[in-house]
Design an enzyme around this catalytic site. Structure first.
Site, mmCIF file in Angstrom:
data_model
loop_
_atom_site.group_PDB
_atom_site.id
_atom_site.type_symbol
_atom_site.label_atom_id
_atom_site.label_comp_id
_atom_site.label_asym_id
_atom_site.label_seq_id
_atom_site.Cartn_x
_atom_site.Cartn_y
_atom_site.Cartn_z
ATOM 1 C CD GLU A 18 -9.286 -0.985 0.440
ATOM 2 O OE1 GLU A 18 -8.210 -0.966 -0.173
ATOM 3 O OE2 GLU A 18 -9.388 -1.399 1.604
ATOM 4 C CG ASP A 70 -7.872 2.446 0.324
ATOM 5 O OD1 ASP A 70 -9.040 2.878 0.418
ATOM 6 O OD2 ASP A 70 -7.251 1.959 1.292
ATOM 7 C CB SER A 84 -0.873 -0.037 1.254
ATOM 8 O OG SER A 84 -1.603 1.157 1.370
ATOM 9 N N GLY A 124 -4.346 -4.460 5.942
ATOM 10 C CA GLY A 124 -3.338 -4.210 6.975
ATOM 11 C C GLY A 124 -3.622 -2.902 7.682
ATOM 12 C CG ASP A 137 -10.919 -1.133 4.737
ATOM 13 O OD1 ASP A 137 -11.193 -1.736 5.783
ATOM 14 O OD2 ASP A 137 -9.876 -0.453 4.630
ATOM 15 C CE LYS A 195 -7.614 -2.487 6.551
ATOM 16 N NZ LYS A 195 -7.782 -1.026 6.564
HETATM 17 O O1 NPG Z 1 0.393 -2.520 4.928
HETATM 18 O O2 NPG Z 1 -0.349 -2.536 6.962
HETATM 19 C C1 NPG Z 1 -0.282 -2.042 5.837
HETATM 20 C C2 NPG Z 1 -1.059 -0.782 5.565
HETATM 21 C C3 NPG Z 1 -2.151 -0.982 4.583
HETATM 22 O O3 NPG Z 1 -2.963 0.982 3.541
HETATM 23 C C4 NPG Z 1 -3.020 0.251 4.484
HETATM 24 N N1 NPG Z 1 -3.857 0.466 5.476
HETATM 25 O O4 NPG Z 1 -6.879 2.130 4.787
HETATM 26 O O5 NPG Z 1 -6.266 0.104 4.563
HETATM 27 C C5 NPG Z 1 -6.037 1.248 4.946
HETATM 28 C C6 NPG Z 1 -4.693 1.617 5.510
HETATM 29 C C7 NPG Z 1 -4.657 2.120 6.917
HETATM 30 C C8 NPG Z 1 -3.481 2.154 7.552
HETATM 31 C C9 NPG Z 1 -5.764 2.506 7.589
HETATM 32 C C10 NPG Z 1 -3.390 2.593 8.857
HETATM 33 C C11 NPG Z 1 -5.672 2.954 8.889
HETATM 34 C C12 NPG Z 1 -4.476 2.987 9.525
#
Ligand code: NPG
Length: 374
Positions: A217, A192, A138, A294, A242, A266
């Site tokens: 997303e 996203d 990401s 994630g 999500d 998640k």
């Molecule tokens: O690789 O852990 C990872 C991060 C993936 O982009 C990512 N997470 O919106 O999905 C999401 C985003 C996120 C990260 C959302 C941190 C909230 C906190």
């Protein structure tokens, strides 16, 4: 019997290698709540609460989760015996609304404890069927399209099987166009938006259809399924939800309303492994692909995600980047690594979460600790 004698609660601060920007905010240091569940024989298992410092992804935060865990949730399970880890979720969920990330931390810890106690890998206990999983990355919002292209090209060269581009109004069509142009038509790209658009942006978002994205997303508001359904009717690009999918019922509603064609699961967002598996099974029955999202987890949360992503319905690469993507040094050994083909090994040769937790490092990073007992 699974018997949770005590829970050690810690807050650590883990500095990110670089700030991570999404449409609703930026994070530089990760405040992380860790739980260590210990049974009557002294067997222990670790879990991670995915709540962030600020409520810009979900209403929960590190501080609300700590309160919920200490005052309402831990007292429900401490000193109690469970025939199976699947029995923990209903006990946590009854008459306590929301606080799913806090519930998930205990629930997932209970599965890890059961795996540890019975000498089985967590992935096997959950019903995982793969010994390697596909890894996606990401990429946070960058100051210019050129900066995003540079990062996306590096990710592709590293072997990542899916490249997710964070977008927001003002950093969307031109950014995605630049990456598609530079990486070519075969690169597995998705975008996203983390709720940054409204239905009034439908014509603008339709311009993304030109780039053959694997999915878009969560473009709209986090509680809104009806408008996502309306938007999906107007887009060719499959929508993935999500933030909107907080429970099995919400997943059922998404399918009934045709508000999306893919789900990012998640486990922290939906309350743990039991609801994750229920959503996974529902989606499998309806031909809806799922993938594991994630939340910038440390190596402990990542271990739980890797185990879940080994279930058969997780047919799209997950946001399960290796440790070095985010941390100079992780809190587990071995650290999570990705092979050049963009896959990660599921640690099936070890009981429990499959990695050793580095207590000394955790001690160094701890800013708050408390012991919860019956
Ligand atoms: O690789 O852990 C990872 C991060 C993936 O982009 C990512 N997470 O919106 O999905 C999401 C985003 C996120 C990260 C959302 C941190 C909230 C906190």
């Amino acid at each position: 019997m699974l018997h949770i004698r005590r829970i050690e609660l810690r807050e650590i601060r883990l500095p990110l290698r670089e700030p991570f920007r999404i449409s609703s905010g930026v994070m530089a240091d990760r405040r992380i709540l860790l739980l260590e569940l210990v049974d009557g024989d002294g067997v222990a298992a670790w879990a991670e609460c995915v709540a962030d410092e600020l409520p810009n992804y979900s209403p929960e935060t590190v501080d609300t989760a700590r309160l919920a865990l200490r005052d309402w949730l831990a007292p429900r399970v401490l000193g109690r015996a469970f025939a199976a880890p699947a029995d923990v979720w209903p006990v946590l969920d009854r008459d306590i609304r929301g606080h799913r990330m806090a519930k998930a931390a205990i629930e997932m810890g209970a599965w890890a404890l059961e795996a540890e106690r019975t000498g089985r890998p967590l992935a096997a206990l959950l019903g995982g069927t793969r010994d390697r999983i596909e890894v996606g990355i990401s990429l946070g919002i960058q100051p210019t399209p050129a900066a995003l292209v540079e990062r996306a090209a590096a990710a592709l060269a590293q072997g990542y099987r899916k490249i997710k581009l964070k977008i927001q109004p003002g950093a969307d069509v031109d950014y995605v166009a630049a990456v598609r142009e530079a990486l070519g038509p075969a690169a597995p790209l998705m975008a996203d938006a983390n709720n940054a658009y409204t239905l009034d942006d439908a014509d603008h978002l339709r311009r993304l259809d030109a780039f053959g994205l694997v999915m878009l997303e969560q473009p709209l508001e986090h509680e809104d399924l009806r408008r996502h359904a309306e938007l999906q009717r107007r887009l060719q690009t499959p929508l993935c939800l999500d933030e909107s999918i907080t429970s099995l019922a919400r997943a059922q509603d998404m399918i009934a309303l045709e508000a999306g064609r893919i789900i990012n699961i998640k486990p922290g967002r939906v309350g743990g492994f039991l609801p994750s598996r229920q959503i996974h099974d529902l989606c499998a029955a309806h031909g809806i692909p799922v993938w594991c999202g994630g939340m910038l987890e440390s190596g402990i949360g990542r271990a739980h995600n890797v185990a879940l992503a080994s279930l058969p319905g997780f047919t799209i690469p997950g946001d399960v980047s290796p440790s070095a993507r985010y941390w100079d040094r992780d809190i587990v050994a071995p650290e999570w690594t990705m092979a050049a083909d963009g896959t990660m090994a599921v640690p099936l040769g070890r009981a429990g979460i499959g990695v050793t937790v580095d207590r000394d490092r955790i001690d160094d990073l701890t800013v708050h600790a408390e012991s919860l007992r019956p």
